[in-house]
Design a protein around this motif. Structure first.
Motif, PDB file in Angstrom:
ATOM      1  N   THR A 132       0.836  -1.202   0.000  1.00  0.00           N
ATOM      2  CA  THR A 132       0.000   0.000   0.000  1.00  0.00           C
ATOM      3  C   THR A 132       0.867   1.247   0.000  1.00  0.00           C
ATOM      4  OG1 THR A 132      -1.853  -1.085   1.120  1.00  0.00           O
ATOM      5  CG2 THR A 132      -1.720   1.310   1.301  1.00  0.00           C
ATOM      6  N   TYR A 242      -6.600   7.174  -0.111  1.00  0.00           N
ATOM      7  CA  TYR A 242      -6.552   5.716  -0.004  1.00  0.00           C
ATOM      8  C   TYR A 242      -7.318   5.189   1.199  1.00  0.00           C
ATOM      9  CZ  TYR A 242      -2.776   6.155   3.483  1.00  0.00           C
ATOM     10  OH  TYR A 242      -2.033   6.452   4.605  1.00  0.00           O
ATOM     11  N   ASN A 269      -6.234   1.700  -4.132  1.00  0.00           N
ATOM     12  CA  ASN A 269      -6.933   0.668  -3.375  1.00  0.00           C
ATOM     13  C   ASN A 269      -6.261  -0.661  -3.652  1.00  0.00           C
ATOM     14  OD1 ASN A 269      -9.202  -1.593  -3.380  1.00  0.00           O
ATOM     15  ND2 ASN A 269      -9.771  -0.038  -1.868  1.00  0.00           N
ATOM     16  N   GLY A 271      -7.076  -3.644  -2.803  1.00  0.00           N
ATOM     17  CA  GLY A 271      -7.983  -4.711  -3.211  1.00  0.00           C
ATOM     18  C   GLY A 271      -8.251  -4.693  -4.699  1.00  0.00           C
ATOM     19  N   ASP A 272      -8.468  -3.506  -5.258  1.00  0.00           N
ATOM     20  CA  ASP A 272      -8.670  -3.389  -6.701  1.00  0.00           C
ATOM     21  C   ASP A 272      -7.413  -3.795  -7.458  1.00  0.00           C
ATOM     22  OD1 ASP A 272     -10.210  -2.270  -9.110  1.00  0.00           O
ATOM     23  OD2 ASP A 272      -8.358  -1.095  -9.158  1.00  0.00           O
ATOM     24  N   LEU A 273      -6.253  -3.393  -6.944  1.00  0.00           N
ATOM     25  CA  LEU A 273      -4.995  -3.768  -7.587  1.00  0.00           C
ATOM     26  C   LEU A 273      -4.823  -5.283  -7.588  1.00  0.00           C
ATOM     27  CD1 LEU A 273      -2.458  -2.451  -8.869  1.00  0.00           C
ATOM     28  CD2 LEU A 273      -1.359  -2.667  -6.636  1.00  0.00           C
ATOM     29  N   ARG A 275      -7.144  -7.488  -7.728  1.00  0.00           N
ATOM     30  CA  ARG A 275      -8.050  -8.077  -8.716  1.00  0.00           C
ATOM     31  C   ARG A 275      -7.579  -7.853 -10.150  1.00  0.00           C
ATOM     32  NH1 ARG A 275     -11.699  -6.034  -4.896  1.00  0.00           N
ATOM     33  NH2 ARG A 275     -11.850  -4.023  -6.000  1.00  0.00           N
ATOM     34  N   ARG A 276      -7.078  -6.640 -10.427  1.00  0.00           N
ATOM     35  CA  ARG A 276      -6.830  -6.277 -11.814  1.00  0.00           C
ATOM     36  C   ARG A 276      -5.361  -6.321 -12.224  1.00  0.00           C
ATOM     37  NH1 ARG A 276      -9.030  -1.274 -13.977  1.00  0.00           N
ATOM     38  NH2 ARG A 276      -8.618  -0.146 -12.025  1.00  0.00           N
ATOM     39  N   SER A 277      -4.463  -6.315 -11.247  1.00  0.00           N
ATOM     40  CA  SER A 277      -3.030  -6.404 -11.555  1.00  0.00           C
ATOM     41  C   SER A 277      -2.322  -7.182 -10.453  1.00  0.00           C
ATOM     42  CB  SER A 277      -2.439  -4.988 -11.697  1.00  0.00           C
ATOM     43  OG  SER A 277      -1.112  -5.029 -12.170  1.00  0.00           O
TER      44      SER A 277
END
Length: 331
Positions: A132, A242, A269, A271-273, A275-277
């Protein structure tokens, strides 16, 4: 297995000790026998219901975003790790407040680094907090050498990590804010150039920067602090949001005001990172473990509680009386 979880949303009173079935890793997962689990404000939010009602197995959710321990089982297709290997892991779906936790292998890294083996009692402070801190400074914040940084919630776990990493990334001056006067000496001891009370930081910050402002603000608080932080930005300054520790109502600003004043708002975020990267999380954890092994960062652990006292650790965060990084011990 022993665990601490909750069946209904609420404050620390909903946390209870439980005896749950041992989890089985699916494809691409590992089971970690947890020695230590990090405690984060997001886990307080998890209990409150800010991420939804409990929907885990048997109607129970188990908090815990980061752990360190040893691999006890490998799911199909997992390579590069072995049973018995010491590891640290980020758990985007929670589950760390338990003797056994299932982790995605992409977010799990060995504690046996090229610079030496990392102590799990230190490594447990890294998997959520340091990626983070890297993300808000480097990915979202685009920090450049010789820039000035302001970090809100300077005495917290992410604040402590971000202050160290800002120096490592070449920041010129690092300022912080805290919620109470008694935290100022502690935060100054973490290496900040100056620390201000969060309720009245704009005037002393303006004086400290000779009226220029700072190039980057890291804000997990929201509300009026976020609004005031925009005015504290130097030309081409960036504010990275954040979190929302203050639980404020949604705050908006004018795009016209941003482009007229050469200011930027970004968001981060983890959590989004994840999921997507997902590869980025693993890369950041690898880097953090290397820095820890070489002594270039300090995990900042101030208190370690037994698992049964998870509610006490949460109360520290809910009341804002905690400093640095809190851990739970499961051995």
């Amino acid at each position: 297995m022993r665990a601490v979880g909750f069946r209904v949303n609420g404050g620390v009173e909903v946390l209870e000790e439980l005896d749950l079935p041992e989890p089985v890793p699916a494809a691409g997962q590992v089971t970690v026998r947890v020695a230590f689990a990090g405690v984060n404000f997001a886990e307080v939010q998890h209990c409150r219901g800010e991420f939804g009602a409990p929907d885990g197995p048997h109607g129970v959710d188990v908090p815990g975003l980061e752990v360190a321990g040893t691999v006890s089982a490998l799911g199909p297709g997992v390579t590069g790790l072995s049973v018995g290997e010491p590891v640290a892991a980020y758990l985007p779906s929670f589950g760390g407040y338990a003797e056994l936790a299932v982790a995605d292998a992409r977010f799990t890294r060995s504690l046996q680094t090229a610079a030496g083996e990392v102590d799990p009692a230190h490594a447990a402070a890294l998997p959520c907090v340091y990626p983070t801190a890297f993300g808000i400074l480097d990915d979202a914040g685009r920090l450049r050498p010789d820039e000035d940084v302001l970090i809100h919630s300077a005495a917290g776990g992410v604040g402590f990590a971000a202050a160290q990493l800002a120096r490592a990334l070449g920041a010129r001056r690092v300022f912080g804010t805290v919620g109470s006067a008694e935290k100022i000496p502690y935060a100054l001891g973490l290496g900040y150039d100056d620390v201000f009370l969060r309720d009245d930081f704009t005037t002393p910050l303006t004086q400290a920067t000779e009226g220029r402002g700072v190039d980057l603000v890291l804000d997990p608080v929201g509300g009026p602090v976020r609004e005031q932080s925009l005015t504290a930005l130097a030309p081409f300054g960036r504010l990275v949001a954040y979190g929302d520790l203050g639980r404020h109502e949604s705050w908006t600003t004018s795009v016209r005001d941003l482009w007229k004043s050469n200011r930027t708002i970004a968001g981060f975020n983890i959590g989004d990172l994840a999921r997507r990267s997902p590869h980025r999380i693993g890369d950041l954890l690898t880097e953090a473990l290397h820095l820890l092994a070489t002594g270039r960062i300090d995990p900042g652990i101030t208190e370690t509680f037994p698992l049964a006292e998870a509610a006490k650790a949460h109360r520290r965060l809910e009341t804002g009386t905690g400093k640095g990084k809190l851990l739970l011990a499961l051995h």
